[in-house]
Design an enzyme around this catalytic site. Structure first.
Site, short mmCIF file in Angstrom:
data_model
loop_
_atom_site.label_atom_id
_atom_site.label_comp_id
_atom_site.label_asym_id
_atom_site.label_seq_id
_atom_site.Cartn_x
_atom_site.Cartn_y
_atom_site.Cartn_z
N ARG A 17 0.83 -1.19 0.00
CA ARG A 17 0.00 0.00 0.00
C ARG A 17 0.87 1.25 0.00
O ARG A 17 2.06 1.20 0.34
CB ARG A 17 -0.91 0.02 1.24
CG ARG A 17 -1.85 -1.17 1.36
CD ARG A 17 -2.64 -1.09 2.65
NE ARG A 17 -3.59 -2.18 2.79
CZ ARG A 17 -3.33 -3.32 3.44
NH1 ARG A 17 -2.13 -3.49 4.00
NH2 ARG A 17 -4.25 -4.25 3.55
N LYS A 52 -2.01 -2.55 7.90
CA LYS A 52 -3.15 -2.08 8.69
C LYS A 52 -3.21 -2.82 10.02
O LYS A 52 -2.91 -4.01 10.09
CB LYS A 52 -4.45 -2.28 7.91
CG LYS A 52 -4.62 -1.35 6.72
CD LYS A 52 -5.97 -1.53 6.07
CE LYS A 52 -6.18 -0.53 4.95
NZ LYS A 52 -7.50 -0.68 4.30
N ARG A 98 -1.05 -1.87 -7.16
CA ARG A 98 -1.35 -2.95 -6.20
C ARG A 98 -2.37 -3.91 -6.81
O ARG A 98 -2.22 -5.13 -6.71
CB ARG A 98 -1.87 -2.33 -4.91
CG ARG A 98 -2.32 -3.34 -3.83
CD ARG A 98 -2.65 -2.56 -2.55
NE ARG A 98 -3.43 -3.32 -1.60
CZ ARG A 98 -2.92 -4.13 -0.67
NH1 ARG A 98 -1.61 -4.31 -0.61
NH2 ARG A 98 -3.70 -4.76 0.18
N HIS A 117 -4.26 -8.79 3.46
CA HIS A 117 -5.70 -8.75 3.71
C HIS A 117 -6.04 -9.54 4.95
O HIS A 117 -5.44 -10.59 5.22
CB HIS A 117 -6.47 -9.34 2.51
CG HIS A 117 -6.55 -8.41 1.34
ND1 HIS A 117 -6.86 -8.84 0.07
CD2 HIS A 117 -6.37 -7.07 1.25
CE1 HIS A 117 -6.87 -7.81 -0.76
NE2 HIS A 117 -6.57 -6.73 -0.07
N HIS A 177 -2.54 2.61 -6.01
CA HIS A 177 -3.39 1.44 -5.74
C HIS A 177 -3.65 0.63 -7.01
O HIS A 177 -3.90 -0.58 -6.93
CB HIS A 177 -4.71 1.88 -5.10
CG HIS A 177 -5.12 1.00 -3.96
ND1 HIS A 177 -4.42 0.92 -2.78
CD2 HIS A 177 -6.16 0.14 -3.84
CE1 HIS A 177 -5.01 0.05 -1.97
NE2 HIS A 177 -6.07 -0.44 -2.59
N TYR A 215 -10.44 -9.97 -6.96
CA TYR A 215 -9.54 -10.07 -8.11
C TYR A 215 -9.90 -11.25 -9.02
O TYR A 215 -9.50 -11.27 -10.18
CB TYR A 215 -8.09 -10.19 -7.64
CG TYR A 215 -7.63 -8.97 -6.90
CD1 TYR A 215 -7.40 -7.77 -7.57
CD2 TYR A 215 -7.47 -8.98 -5.52
CE1 TYR A 215 -7.01 -6.63 -6.89
CE2 TYR A 215 -7.07 -7.84 -4.83
CZ TYR A 215 -6.85 -6.68 -5.52
OH TYR A 215 -6.47 -5.55 -4.84
#
Length: 292
Positions: free
Chosen positions: A144, A168, A241, A264, A238, A273
């Site tokens: 990210r 995150k 990514r 994730h 992004h 995806y």
């Protein structure tokens, strides 16, 4: 509200970017209360008031995903107030957000990035090394934007061809580096040391003024180079990514492995995806099958 933001930072471990979004959303709702209802305290807002705010957001033609996020911010704040005994109920429970349009992640063709590296006019100075490394890291690891700008020199392990990122929720993960990326990283670090021999910044990326790199600079670099090979309206970090994940999936990579590489929390976030891959299969079918 300040207690709520500290709760998000220290207990929920939200990223600074996410906390800023929450602050913006709650301040906008507070401003709406004062302007329209002359109410100072968010706690006094009821279901009807919140619903009128959502209607006002829709009338401003805001993106449905943005409205969803703003409602989620307000809902989280009221849950926080309920736990503290500040309010008896959550007036956002019955609020219905507008339907989300199904939107597939944008990505660039597989050969487009190679074309950028081969034909990109990267200068041989520190700036050129920095711009090339930004592109290679985003596409070569799928990290990210915030993870890129927060990279430290100590996170790089050239001998094992890996790097460590802080994702995150302050979750660390180790990412592998391809040989080309290892060479680019090594060259950048040498150029950085030669250009700024007295710089003691722990960050991998620094500006020409030796300050930590900022997000807008990364956006400009991506747009500068990717706009030459991509017609996408939004050539953002992004998108690289998304391209990283889509190209891995198209070449047979395991969905669980892609999930771990992207950082994730659940497989559901990664499964988006697969839709791009299905669209590609449909295109092949329609072009090649005699009954298509």
């Amino acid at each position: 509200m300040e207690l709520f933001f500290k709760y998000l930072q220290y207990e929920k471990r939200f990223s600074p970017h996410t906390i800023i979004s929450y602050q913006t959303d709650l301040q906008q709702f507070k401003d709406y209360l004062q302007e329209v209802y002359e109410v100072e305290d968010i706690k006094a807002a009821d279901h009807a008031i919140i619903r009128s705010w959502v209607v006002a957001l829709v009338q401003k033609d805001l993106d449905s995903r943005t409205i969803h996020r703003k409602i989620a911010s307000l809902r989280s704040y009221f849950r926080f107030l309920m736990r503290r005994g500040e309010v008896e109920s959550n007036p956002t429970v019955r609020i219905k957000a507008p339907k989300l349009a199904k939107k597939l992640p944008s990505f660039i063709p597989e050969d487009a990035f190679t074309q950028v590296l081969d034909q990109g006019s990267f200068s041989e100075d520190f700036k050129g090394h920095r711009e090339k490394l930004i592109l290679e890291l985003l596409y070569g690891t799928g990290m990210r934007l915030a993870e890129l700008t927060n990279l430290k020199l100590t996170d790089i392990n050239l001998s094992s061809s890996t790097l460590k990122v802080l994702g995150k929720g302050n979750k660390e993960r180790i990412l592998p580096l391809n040989p080309s990326l290892v060479n680019t990283l090594s060259g950048y670090i040498k150029e950085r040391q030669a250009t700024f021999p007295d710089n003691n910044s722990p960050f991998l990326f620094v500006t020409d003024k030796e300050a930590p790199l900022y997000p807008k600079y990364v956006y400009r670099v991506v747009k500068k180079y990717m706009s030459t090979v991509s017609t996408a309206q939004k050539n953002s970090p992004h998108v690289l990514r998304h391209s990283f994940a889509t190209h891995l999936l198209n070449r047979g990579a395991d969905l669980g492995a892609i999930k771990d590489l992207l950082g994730h929390a659940s497989l559901a976030a990664t499964q988006v995806y697969t839709h791009n891959s299905i669209e590609k299969l449909k295109a092949v079918f329609e072009k090649a099958h005699p009954k298509a």
